[in-house]
Structure formats: C-alpha cells, structure tokens
Scaffold this active site. Sequence first.
Site, PDB file in Angstrom:
ATOM      1  N   ASP A 207      -5.943 -15.650  -3.932  1.00  0.00           N
ATOM      2  CA  ASP A 207      -6.700 -14.482  -4.035  1.00  0.00           C
ATOM      3  C   ASP A 207      -6.867 -14.047  -5.293  1.00  0.00           C
ATOM      4  O   ASP A 207      -5.012 -14.025  -5.837  1.00  0.00           O
ATOM      5  CB  ASP A 207      -6.019 -14.573  -2.351  1.00  0.00           C
ATOM      6  CG  ASP A 207      -6.696 -12.919  -2.232  1.00  0.00           C
ATOM      7  OD1 ASP A 207      -8.237 -12.394  -2.565  1.00  0.00           O
ATOM      8  OD2 ASP A 207      -6.408 -11.591  -1.681  1.00  0.00           O
TER       9      ASP A 207
ATOM     10  N   ASP B 111      -9.914 -12.156 -10.616  1.00  0.00           N
ATOM     11  CA  ASP B 111     -10.560 -10.831  -9.895  1.00  0.00           C
ATOM     12  C   ASP B 111     -10.676 -10.384 -11.239  1.00  0.00           C
ATOM     13  O   ASP B 111      -9.470  -9.712 -12.187  1.00  0.00           O
ATOM     14  CB  ASP B 111      -9.476 -10.099  -9.308  1.00  0.00           C
ATOM     15  CG  ASP B 111      -9.733  -8.962  -8.642  1.00  0.00           C
ATOM     16  OD1 ASP B 111     -10.384  -7.940  -9.709  1.00  0.00           O
ATOM     17  OD2 ASP B 111      -9.192  -8.026  -8.032  1.00  0.00           O
TER      18      ASP B 111
ATOM     19  N   GLU C  57     -15.482 -10.664  -8.522  1.00  0.00           N
ATOM     20  CA  GLU C  57     -15.936  -9.349  -7.354  1.00  0.00           C
ATOM     21  C   GLU C  57     -16.330  -7.797  -8.746  1.00  0.00           C
ATOM     22  O   GLU C  57     -16.251  -8.339 -10.181  1.00  0.00           O
ATOM     23  CB  GLU C  57     -14.500  -8.798  -7.274  1.00  0.00           C
ATOM     24  CG  GLU C  57     -14.335  -7.422  -6.982  1.00  0.00           C
ATOM     25  CD  GLU C  57     -13.421  -7.267  -6.405  1.00  0.00           C
ATOM     26  OE1 GLU C  57     -12.359  -7.567  -5.650  1.00  0.00           O
ATOM     27  OE2 GLU C  57     -12.689  -5.684  -6.200  1.00  0.00           O
TER      28      GLU C  57
ATOM     29  N   HIS D  87      -7.576  -1.873   0.170  1.00  0.00           N
ATOM     30  CA  HIS D  87      -6.691  -3.001   0.438  1.00  0.00           C
ATOM     31  C   HIS D  87      -5.742  -2.196   1.108  1.00  0.00           C
ATOM     32  O   HIS D  87      -5.413  -0.900   0.927  1.00  0.00           O
ATOM     33  CB  HIS D  87      -6.132  -3.644  -0.897  1.00  0.00           C
ATOM     34  CG  HIS D  87      -7.015  -4.352  -0.939  1.00  0.00           C
ATOM     35  ND1 HIS D  87      -7.943  -3.737  -2.369  1.00  0.00           N
ATOM     36  CD2 HIS D  87      -7.232  -5.818  -0.973  1.00  0.00           C
ATOM     37  CE1 HIS D  87      -9.130  -5.044  -2.812  1.00  0.00           C
ATOM     38  NE2 HIS D  87      -8.755  -6.176  -2.264  1.00  0.00           N
ATOM     39  N   GLY D  88      -5.308  -2.092   1.956  1.00  0.00           N
ATOM     40  CA  GLY D  88      -4.167  -1.604   2.361  1.00  0.00           C
ATOM     41  C   GLY D  88      -4.100  -0.635   3.486  1.00  0.00           C
ATOM     42  O   GLY D  88      -5.655  -0.922   4.726  1.00  0.00           O
TER      43      GLY D  88
ATOM     44  N   HIS E 293     -13.015  -7.263   0.848  1.00  0.00           N
ATOM     45  CA  HIS E 293     -12.014  -6.753   0.936  1.00  0.00           C
ATOM     46  C   HIS E 293     -11.149  -5.996   1.483  1.00  0.00           C
ATOM     47  O   HIS E 293     -12.182  -5.140   2.205  1.00  0.00           O
ATOM     48  CB  HIS E 293     -11.337  -7.156  -0.727  1.00  0.00           C
ATOM     49  CG  HIS E 293     -11.363  -8.315  -1.562  1.00  0.00           C
ATOM     50  ND1 HIS E 293     -10.512  -8.819  -1.802  1.00  0.00           N
ATOM     51  CD2 HIS E 293     -12.967  -9.483  -1.283  1.00  0.00           C
ATOM     52  CE1 HIS E 293     -10.568 -10.356  -2.300  1.00  0.00           C
ATOM     53  NE2 HIS E 293     -11.777 -10.717  -2.116  1.00  0.00           N
TER      54      HIS E 293
ATOM     55  N   SER F 188      -8.657  -4.912   6.441  1.00  0.00           N
ATOM     56  CA  SER F 188      -7.450  -4.213   8.129  1.00  0.00           C
ATOM     57  C   SER F 188      -7.988  -2.636   7.552  1.00  0.00           C
ATOM     58  O   SER F 188      -8.587  -1.987   7.287  1.00  0.00           O
ATOM     59  CB  SER F 188      -6.317  -4.020   7.289  1.00  0.00           C
ATOM     60  OG  SER F 188      -5.620  -5.415   7.239  1.00  0.00           O
TER      61      SER F 188
ATOM     62  N   ASN G 212     -11.464 -10.819   4.113  1.00  0.00           N
ATOM     63  CA  ASN G 212     -10.388 -11.316   3.867  1.00  0.00           C
ATOM     64  C   ASN G 212      -9.377 -10.151   4.497  1.00  0.00           C
ATOM     65  O   ASN G 212      -9.682  -8.949   5.036  1.00  0.00           O
ATOM     66  CB  ASN G 212     -10.067 -10.372   1.979  1.00  0.00           C
ATOM     67  CG  ASN G 212     -10.394 -11.341   1.069  1.00  0.00           C
ATOM     68  OD1 ASN G 212     -11.313 -12.205   1.874  1.00  0.00           O
ATOM     69  ND2 ASN G 212     -10.130 -10.941   0.217  1.00  0.00           N
ATOM     70  N   PHE G 213      -8.321 -10.613   5.056  1.00  0.00           N
ATOM     71  CA  PHE G 213      -7.308  -9.322   6.124  1.00  0.00           C
ATOM     72  C   PHE G 213      -5.980 -10.583   6.068  1.00  0.00           C
ATOM     73  O   PHE G 213      -5.261 -10.936   5.862  1.00  0.00           O
ATOM     74  CB  PHE G 213      -7.372 -10.177   7.240  1.00  0.00           C
ATOM     75  CG  PHE G 213      -7.317  -9.053   8.706  1.00  0.00           C
ATOM     76  CD1 PHE G 213      -7.933  -7.853   9.158  1.00  0.00           C
ATOM     77  CD2 PHE G 213      -6.174  -9.245   8.640  1.00  0.00           C
ATOM     78  CE1 PHE G 213      -7.775  -7.237  10.378  1.00  0.00           C
ATOM     79  CE2 PHE G 213      -6.205  -8.451  10.404  1.00  0.00           C
ATOM     80  CZ  PHE G 213      -6.537  -7.358  10.697  1.00  0.00           C
TER      81      PHE G 213
END
Length: 285
Positions: free
Chosen positions: A81, A103, A133, A181-182, A209, A212, A231-232
């Site tokens: 990743d 990336d 990406e 992300h996050g 991506h 969560s 993506n998690f």
Amino acid sequence: MSLVTMKEILDTAKEKNYAVGAFDTMDTVTTEAILNAAEEKHTPVILMVVPPSVSGKNDVFMNYLTERCRKSSVPVALHLDHAPTFEDCMRGISCGCTSVMFDGSSLPFEENAAITKRVIEAAHACGITVEAEIGHVAGHEGNMLDGNVADPSCYTTVEEAVKFYEKTNVDCLAVAIGTVHGVYKGTPNIDYKRLDEIKAQLPVPIVLHGGSGLTDDDYKKLVEHGINKINFFTAMSLAGAEAVKKFVKETAKFQGTDIITVLEKAEKEVVRHHIEVFGTLPVSC
Ligand code: 13P
C-alpha cells in the site's frame, strides 16, 4: 487456495459488482484477524503491507506473510500500500507481494503517470498487479488519529482519470471523491456523481482509500456506484484498542496472551462485518 494477484480478485469483483476489503497489517495478530475472518466467510481478501515492511529490515515478517497467504483456504492478494517510489515498489515485489500501489498522487500529473508506467512495465514482467492514484485522498496514514477533512480541490477529475488510464493502462485506480485517511473531522460527504462519471469512462476496477468512518449505507451505496476495492485500517485498529482498554479496565487478573486474544477477536469482528457489508461473495459463487 493461495496467494493470487489483486487483478484476479478485482476482475471477479468488477464482473459480479461487489467490493473486496483491503486491510492493512503491520503485525501477526492483525494478520490472523484479517485472514481468519475471510477464511470463515470463504471470501477473497486483500492483505496490505506498508513500505517499512518491505524495507529489508522485516524479512521475517514478510516470510511469515507470504507463507501464511499461500496456506490460506481463500484467495489472498498480498498488496504493498502507498509505495512512494519506483524502488519501494520493486522491494515489495522482491518480498513476495503479488500487487503494489505506486502512490504518486502528490506529484505533478505527468511525473505520476511516467513513474506509474515504469512500475507497470517492471511489475507486469513479473506477473504483478499495479494500483495507482489520481487526485489525492487527504490524511497522512501515519497520523490517523488527529482527524482529517477532504479537500475538494484535490478530488479526481474525470478528464485526469481517463488521461491517466490511457497513458498507463494501470490495473486499478484509486480516486479521491470525498473520503480521507484516518479519523474524519466532521461528516464525510461523498461525491457520487463524480464517481459515476469516472466509472462510466474507465474499464478497470476503481479503488476507495480512507474506508473507515463511513456508515454501512455509505459502503453499500459506494459498491452500487461501482467501487470494487475498499481500503480499511483505522476503524479496525481503533476497535481493537477500545476492546483492550475495556478488557483491562474490567478484568482484575490476566496475562499478556489474554490481551492478544481480545485484540484479535475485536479486529476480526470488524473485518467480518465489513466483508458482509461490502457484499464480497464467497469463492464458490
Ligand atoms: P483508513 O485508515 O481511513 O481506513 O484508510 C485506510 C487506507 O486507505 C489505506 O490505504
């Protein structure tokens, strides 16, 4: 089953209109949580490692991962990743990854496309899948707890996505459509119209991506609108931490291995739930 390329897994997902969870791991406990959940559900899964794992200093971990994936009862793609350089991608391949993500999302478009193309030439020669990406999903993966906000000026445009695909022939493409992300600051707002337009123009699986922090309805809608890989990481990791905190608070006597058991169980439950919500079909279907 075995260690397979991500292309194999995602082509079927695209054909049958479901998403496959791609879960990051940095340790054996989380790895077992992810793989055991997928094995119980009989579904394919994508196990993701981060660049430090393929730096050459973690060979024992990578050997365990490749061996564990090979012995899995379901198809597993071992995916690197967010590799920031061509060299990192090559290290991932030499460590046994069957798929790598270059990336270049923070680079100028032409540079991102040129390096992605080089990675693809080398990776395809070894039978390895490549993800790239275009646009940029906000939030630094190493700083997931402070909270992030999506920046619409970095969202993927349809024109860029098409041009990027035409230049590179990448196997699957990550897009920026409102996730981060996050942990989220505020409520996520996904640009489904943009996703539909990108999906209509691209012949390859689309990757999300920052999986969560969305609701189950969001995930289902994202899958309906054509996302094939989600993506998690953050929510799985935080659920594990919360379960350990609760266990320690409520239990008078315990030993170290009890904490590991609690952590694995909590992470596995999150993975199992998301496999179901993403609609991942069992291997026999
Ligand atoms: P989250 O940590 O927000 O789930 O994102 C994970 C991810 O996108 C890894 O590439």
